[in-house]
Design a protein around this motif. Sequence first.
Motif, short mmCIF file in Angstrom:
data_model
loop_
_atom_site.label_atom_id
_atom_site.label_comp_id
_atom_site.label_asym_id
_atom_site.label_seq_id
_atom_site.Cartn_x
_atom_site.Cartn_y
_atom_site.Cartn_z
N SER A 145 -16.71 7.02 11.34
CA SER A 145 -17.60 7.20 12.48
C SER A 145 -18.45 5.96 12.74
CB SER A 145 -18.50 8.42 12.27
OG SER A 145 -17.73 9.58 12.13
N LEU A 146 -17.78 4.83 12.91
CA LEU A 146 -18.48 3.58 13.18
C LEU A 146 -18.97 3.57 14.62
CD1 LEU A 146 -15.87 1.25 11.47
CD2 LEU A 146 -18.03 2.05 10.51
N LEU B 50 -5.43 4.51 9.39
CA LEU B 50 -6.10 4.61 10.69
C LEU B 50 -7.03 5.82 10.71
CD1 LEU B 50 -6.35 3.39 13.49
CD2 LEU B 50 -4.45 4.82 14.21
N ALA B 51 -6.59 6.92 10.15
CA ALA B 51 -7.42 8.12 10.07
C ALA B 51 -8.64 7.87 9.18
CB ALA B 51 -6.61 9.29 9.54
N LEU C 243 0.84 -1.20 0.00
CA LEU C 243 0.00 0.00 0.00
C LEU C 243 0.88 1.25 0.00
CD1 LEU C 243 -2.85 -1.08 2.40
CD2 LEU C 243 -2.96 -0.81 -0.06
N PRO C 244 0.44 2.29 -0.72
CA PRO C 244 1.29 3.47 -0.90
C PRO C 244 1.45 4.35 0.34
CG PRO C 244 -0.81 3.80 -1.99
CD PRO C 244 -0.80 2.39 -1.50
N GLU C 245 0.44 4.44 1.18
CA GLU C 245 0.49 5.33 2.34
C GLU C 245 1.00 4.59 3.58
OE1 GLU C 245 -0.17 8.59 2.39
OE2 GLU C 245 -0.71 8.63 0.27
N GLN C 246 1.27 5.37 4.62
CA GLN C 246 1.71 4.81 5.90
C GLN C 246 0.48 4.45 6.75
OE1 GLN C 246 4.93 4.19 6.75
NE2 GLN C 246 5.43 4.81 4.66
#
Length: 107
Positions: free
Chosen positions: A78-79, A71-72, A63-66
């Motif tokens: 808003s589960l 997590l954000a 995956l490209p992001e950290q």
Amino acid sequence: MGTTAKEEMARFWEKNIKSNRPLSPHVTIYKWSLPMAMSITHRGTGIALSLGVSLFGLAALLLPEQFPHYLAMVKSLSLGPALIYSAKFALAFPFSYHTWNGIRHLV
């Protein structure tokens, strides 16, 4: 010259029929017991943990992001608390069950 697998199986069944041996019982005749259920659950949680760790590691590599970015994203959904606690339980149960059942087995 060696025999084929088909010939070997034919010899095997012919020998069993001649000697009048009973067939092995099928799994469905066994009565379920707690140790049997615990063993099956232990194997299932082991497989689930292996797949989960493997998929998480593969995702971390590809995956490209950290991690904080994803997590954000989850936090922004808003589960409800019921879904959050269910997800936490679904993650914690296999680990804790597999660990404690392994320790029980070793003892």
